[in-house]
Design a protein around this motif. Sequence first.
Motif, short mmCIF file in Angstrom:
data_model
loop_
_atom_site.label_atom_id
_atom_site.label_comp_id
_atom_site.label_asym_id
_atom_site.label_seq_id
_atom_site.Cartn_x
_atom_site.Cartn_y
_atom_site.Cartn_z
N GLY A 215 1.13 -1.82 0.13
CA GLY A 215 0.36 -0.11 0.19
C GLY A 215 1.00 1.19 -0.04
O GLY A 215 2.40 1.17 -0.26
N SER A 216 0.12 2.61 0.12
CA SER A 216 0.76 3.52 0.15
C SER A 216 0.75 4.27 1.34
O SER A 216 -0.14 4.41 2.21
CB SER A 216 0.48 4.63 -0.97
OG SER A 216 0.92 5.92 -0.82
N ARG A 217 2.09 4.34 2.09
CA ARG A 217 2.30 4.89 2.83
C ARG A 217 2.16 6.37 3.64
O ARG A 217 1.51 6.65 4.46
CB ARG A 217 3.51 4.58 4.08
CG ARG A 217 4.60 2.67 3.48
CD ARG A 217 6.01 3.23 4.63
NE ARG A 217 5.41 1.44 4.31
CZ ARG A 217 5.81 0.52 4.49
NH1 ARG A 217 5.18 1.41 5.82
NH2 ARG A 217 5.80 -0.03 4.61
N SER A 218 1.64 7.56 1.85
CA SER A 218 1.26 8.41 2.72
C SER A 218 -0.52 8.67 2.06
O SER A 218 -0.83 10.33 1.87
CB SER A 218 1.99 9.63 1.93
OG SER A 218 2.07 8.72 0.36
N ALA A 219 -1.04 7.91 1.30
CA ALA A 219 -2.60 7.90 1.14
C ALA A 219 -3.65 8.42 2.13
O ALA A 219 -4.26 9.34 2.13
CB ALA A 219 -3.34 5.94 0.94
N PHE A 220 -3.09 8.36 3.75
CA PHE A 220 -3.80 8.94 4.42
C PHE A 220 -3.12 9.50 5.62
O PHE A 220 -1.75 8.54 5.97
CB PHE A 220 -4.81 8.13 4.85
CG PHE A 220 -5.91 7.24 4.43
CD1 PHE A 220 -6.91 7.76 3.74
CD2 PHE A 220 -5.40 6.04 4.46
CE1 PHE A 220 -7.56 7.11 2.56
CE2 PHE A 220 -5.94 5.45 3.60
CZ PHE A 220 -6.58 5.87 2.56
N ASP A 221 -3.27 10.33 6.60
CA ASP A 221 -2.71 11.50 7.31
C ASP A 221 -3.15 10.55 8.59
O ASP A 221 -3.61 11.95 8.88
CB ASP A 221 -2.29 12.87 6.43
CG ASP A 221 -1.33 14.12 7.54
OD1 ASP A 221 0.10 12.77 8.02
OD2 ASP A 221 -1.67 15.07 7.78
N PRO A 256 -7.24 -2.60 -2.49
CA PRO A 256 -6.24 -0.87 -2.48
C PRO A 256 -6.36 -0.40 -1.57
O PRO A 256 -5.40 0.06 -0.58
CB PRO A 256 -6.34 -0.93 -3.67
CG PRO A 256 -7.04 -1.56 -4.94
CD PRO A 256 -7.94 -2.24 -4.33
N PHE A 257 -8.23 -0.15 -0.73
CA PHE A 257 -8.32 0.95 0.48
C PHE A 257 -7.42 0.26 1.64
O PHE A 257 -6.69 1.14 1.81
CB PHE A 257 -10.18 0.83 0.63
CG PHE A 257 -10.43 1.93 1.64
CD1 PHE A 257 -10.41 2.89 1.61
CD2 PHE A 257 -10.56 1.07 2.68
CE1 PHE A 257 -10.00 3.27 3.58
CE2 PHE A 257 -11.32 1.29 3.42
CZ PHE A 257 -11.15 2.78 4.19
N ARG A 259 -5.40 -2.21 1.45
CA ARG A 259 -3.55 -1.65 2.01
C ARG A 259 -2.94 -0.34 2.45
O ARG A 259 -1.80 -0.32 2.76
CB ARG A 259 -2.74 -2.10 0.59
CG ARG A 259 -3.63 -3.95 0.79
CD ARG A 259 -2.54 -3.78 -1.62
NE ARG A 259 -3.36 -5.24 -1.76
CZ ARG A 259 -3.47 -5.96 -3.08
NH1 ARG A 259 -2.90 -4.75 -3.90
NH2 ARG A 259 -2.99 -6.85 -3.67
N ASP A 260 -3.69 0.76 1.74
CA ASP A 260 -3.30 1.69 1.72
C ASP A 260 -3.40 2.60 3.27
O ASP A 260 -2.67 3.10 3.93
CB ASP A 260 -4.18 2.64 1.08
CG ASP A 260 -3.57 3.09 -0.35
OD1 ASP A 260 -2.40 2.72 -0.42
OD2 ASP A 260 -4.55 3.72 -1.30
N SER A 264 -0.65 3.09 5.37
CA SER A 264 -0.33 4.67 6.39
C SER A 264 -0.81 4.59 8.03
O SER A 264 0.10 4.86 8.85
CB SER A 264 -1.14 5.62 5.81
OG SER A 264 -1.51 5.70 4.45
#
Length: 359
Positions: A215-221, A256-257, A259-260, A264
């Motif tokens: 996932g993306s580590r910066s998708a959610f702050d 994908p959600f 994973r993000d 994050s």
Amino acid sequence: MFSGIPPPSSWYTTHMIILGIETSCDDTAVSIIEKKGLRLRSLSHIHYSQIKTHARYGGVIPEVAAREHTVTIIPTLQAALSRARMTLTRVDLIAVTQGPGLSPALSVGIDTARLLSLLHHIPILGINHIEGHIASVWPIEGIAHAAKKPPPLPALALVVSGGHTELVLVKKFGQYHVLGKTRDDAAGEAFDKVAALLGLPYPGGPEISQLAALGSRSAFDFPRPMITSGDDEFSFAGLKTAVRYLVEKRKRRTLPFKRDVAASFEQAVVDVLVQKTIRAAVHQKVRSIFLVGGVSANAHLRQSLTVASNAIKVSLFLAPVLLTQDNATMIAMVAGLSKNKGSLAAARRMRAEPSWHLT
Ligand code: KG4
Ligand code: ZN
């Protein structure tokens, strides 16, 4: 036999066989180690996890854990003796986790140790579970990736597990000062709760870290609670709540959600743990940093703390992966590294200490 007599100096040169027993939570574990002078060697390491049972309830139920320890402790002991090719007659000391942990679960290990001690006249020593996690970074032959040399002290230990998140100053082996701990959830508990929110099975740590890798580590702050508080305390409840709000608002929870969210969330936990550990290490002027406990198996945490400790030129001692989860080798190691050789008298009076604080 020994009772309250101070250990002779020959303690450091003697040869001993130590049997370790650990039942503080949901792992039934028995290990045998050999102490030869200052050297430790693993002879057997048997571990039975109750995860399948507790996964049904989404967490550990103390009475259920105790019942399962009762069923598995003797076969686990027999397997440890057989793997080490010995009988109880060769055991010189029994080291058993006395606390902290779940009272009914601890009692099964203590009662077993008591019985063995009294029947076979073997001294017994009660061990602090957190000290066990700390001991897991000392050298021991026969355990993959164990340290080759004892760590330089003083050290700062980051103890991260399902029940604990603590920064401990290790002045000497056996001499500790807890600098700070979590005010609410432990880091592992936060992993487990976030995993449950995403519909993943218990325990959540390994599941989250697998998802996070994609996932993306910066998708959610997500918030980094107490990251700049200037002290050594932690808090993970607010972070877990932030994840809950986000997940509950989302109608379609696609892979994908998830994973993000996992990536994050993991990044937020790792940022807090690494930044606070490095701050404390610099502040306390330690010579090494330890990363121990169940959550220390987390690859992203291991990697991030490695980079951060290199940057401040302090050597990092990572618990060997086999010793990150609760196990009895680390319990026997405390006895092997300690001057205290236990007593027969302790067997009669030992009781579980569910909230035993490390001092
Ligand atoms: O030390 P441990 O086996 O038991 C306690 O003393 O609590 O730690 C268990 C905890 C669980 O919360 C589990 O989710 C977490 O360690 N854990 C991890 C990972 N592997 C286990 N957390 C994050 N990443 C992992 N890879
Ligand atoms: Zn533990």
